[in-house]
Design a protein around this motif. Sequence first.
Motif, short mmCIF file in Angstrom:
data_model
loop_
_atom_site.label_atom_id
_atom_site.label_comp_id
_atom_site.label_asym_id
_atom_site.label_seq_id
_atom_site.Cartn_x
_atom_site.Cartn_y
_atom_site.Cartn_z
N SER A 97 0.77 -1.25 0.05
CA SER A 97 0.11 -0.10 -0.06
C SER A 97 0.90 1.53 -0.09
O SER A 97 0.69 2.22 -0.74
N CYS A 98 1.83 1.26 0.86
CA CYS A 98 2.84 2.43 0.80
C CYS A 98 3.56 2.50 -0.72
O CYS A 98 3.35 3.80 -1.18
N MET A 99 3.88 1.46 -1.30
CA MET A 99 4.50 1.48 -2.50
C MET A 99 3.56 2.22 -3.43
O MET A 99 3.73 2.81 -4.49
N SER A 100 2.19 1.63 -3.57
CA SER A 100 1.11 1.99 -4.34
C SER A 100 1.01 3.46 -4.45
O SER A 100 0.67 4.36 -5.24
N SER A 101 0.93 4.15 -3.02
CA SER A 101 0.76 5.45 -3.05
C SER A 101 1.93 6.25 -3.42
O SER A 101 1.74 7.35 -3.93
N ILE A 102 3.02 5.89 -3.11
CA ILE A 102 4.41 6.49 -3.86
C ILE A 102 4.36 6.58 -5.49
O ILE A 102 4.49 7.54 -5.92
N ALA A 103 3.89 5.46 -5.94
CA ALA A 103 3.97 5.24 -7.44
C ALA A 103 2.80 6.00 -8.21
O ALA A 103 3.18 6.44 -9.23
N ARG A 104 1.84 6.17 -7.45
CA ARG A 104 0.55 7.01 -7.85
C ARG A 104 0.72 8.52 -7.43
O ARG A 104 -0.03 9.35 -7.67
N GLY A 105 1.54 8.81 -6.65
CA GLY A 105 1.75 10.29 -6.21
C GLY A 105 0.50 10.78 -5.35
O GLY A 105 0.16 12.19 -5.35
N VAL A 106 0.16 9.83 -4.47
CA VAL A 106 -1.09 10.15 -3.61
C VAL A 106 -0.55 10.14 -2.06
O VAL A 106 0.04 9.15 -1.93
N PRO A 107 -0.69 11.13 -1.44
CA PRO A 107 -0.37 11.27 0.30
C PRO A 107 -1.26 10.25 0.96
O PRO A 107 -2.17 9.96 0.62
N SER A 108 -0.54 9.67 1.89
CA SER A 108 -1.08 8.72 2.91
C SER A 108 -1.54 9.14 4.32
O SER A 108 -0.84 9.86 4.83
N LEU A 109 -2.51 8.43 4.95
CA LEU A 109 -2.60 8.63 6.43
C LEU A 109 -2.79 7.06 6.80
O LEU A 109 -3.65 6.33 6.34
N ILE A 110 -1.61 6.57 7.59
CA ILE A 110 -1.60 5.50 7.71
C ILE A 110 -2.20 5.15 9.33
O ILE A 110 -1.59 5.85 10.20
N ILE A 111 -2.56 4.02 9.38
CA ILE A 111 -3.11 3.53 10.76
C ILE A 111 -2.38 1.90 11.08
O ILE A 111 -3.14 1.20 10.48
N PRO A 112 -1.08 2.25 11.51
CA PRO A 112 -0.45 0.94 11.28
C PRO A 112 -0.72 0.03 12.29
O PRO A 112 -0.88 0.18 13.60
N THR A 113 -0.92 -1.50 11.89
CA THR A 113 -1.68 -2.58 12.56
C THR A 113 -0.71 -3.19 13.27
O THR A 113 -0.83 -3.85 14.20
N HIS A 114 0.58 -3.13 13.01
CA HIS A 114 1.92 -3.73 13.82
C HIS A 114 3.09 -3.20 13.44
O HIS A 114 2.92 -2.15 12.71
#
Length: 403
Positions: A306-323
């Motif tokens: 998911s992180c790499m997808s957001s980077i490849a598509r130029g979209v900022p992220s809000l992450i709720i890391p589950t572990h």
Amino acid sequence: MTNIFFGLSGGLGPLMRNAPTAERFIQSGASVYMSIYGESSMAWVERLGYKFLVDDDPTMPDPDKLIPPQPAIYDLDHYYAQMGLLDERFVEAWIRQRIRMLESIGADLVIADMSPHTLIAAKVLGIPSVSITQSCFHPDGKPLYFWGTPPRNLPKVTPVMNRLLYTFGLPAVERMEELFRADVDIVPGIPEMDRIYNNRVRYVGPISMNMPVSAGAELEKNFRRPAVLVYPGRLADSAGDSGMYLVKAVLSAFAETPVFVVIATSEALPEAWLASLPSNIRIVPFVEEERVGEFDLFIHHGGHGSCMSSIARGVPSLIIPTHTEREFNARHLHELGLGEYMMPRSFSPSHLYDLSKYIMQDEYRDHAGDLQKLLEKRGYQGALSVFECAQQLLRGTNRSTTC
């Protein structure tokens, strides 16, 4: 015919970053076999048409040598103690079953993603191997829990593993991360997110695929801006019901707001939630990779894919890391100015909504766009690079190199 074996851990992440390589092998005339854990993942392997091998050895870990699953993971010794590797009898059966599996298909090449027993079996049999790895799982990468000091007296599975490595005629290791080394180590990402201090490692950029089900007409009919994409990962896993919690938090935070929200999950949500779904929120099984860039924000669980997808598509992220592994990813993504993260159960619905609006209105999108352009300039080839490295291994022209 050439026989290629993919040994994967569990979940859709490993499948989605290895299936494009598998497709290239099939197109070249090779036979592809896969083994993966988790009923949902197994079903997807079969649905995609790969030859699926079941790890059906009945040996189970001794409950007295098994620690409970937990979201805090400090290193791979700690992680694999949750998987039963403190039980030497179980570990031996686990490895021997994988050896038999590779022998049964006459494997010519092994590709392993978070699958140490696959790499051990390949070494025992002398089969060329490729490791698909992240920096936090590689011995020369940044430690998994780099921002703190792990507690004392954590369980260690390495001594158990070393006794078995000796039995198989393989050298001992100092920690489990060393077992993720192969003839070729490949990172499905970029050095900015996955710095590994080893010149042998090959970065191939993001790898992903479109699943055979999608948002389709649902998005075409309803899509509007601002738009938020949500991917919770598995609704329940070793970290508990963290995916379900993420979905519930989004439903509470965004209900009947001006923001259009798409939640991508193929797992079943409670009927009561679906019956009262807010008018601005849609639930779809998957969103095509090329459509991720249409969104203004990507809220997700912090998985590497998911992180790499957001980077490849130029979209900022809000992450709720589950572990912990996902917090590792979240911290690096934040350091790059590509988004923010919030720990599960540490925020209110209004906090989640306000932070989401802030990320969409601030400079995060510019930073994400800049890095996207840099990736395009570098010309990463993703699965094609993995395939070409593997072909060199098969021809015997590349052992222990960066391809």
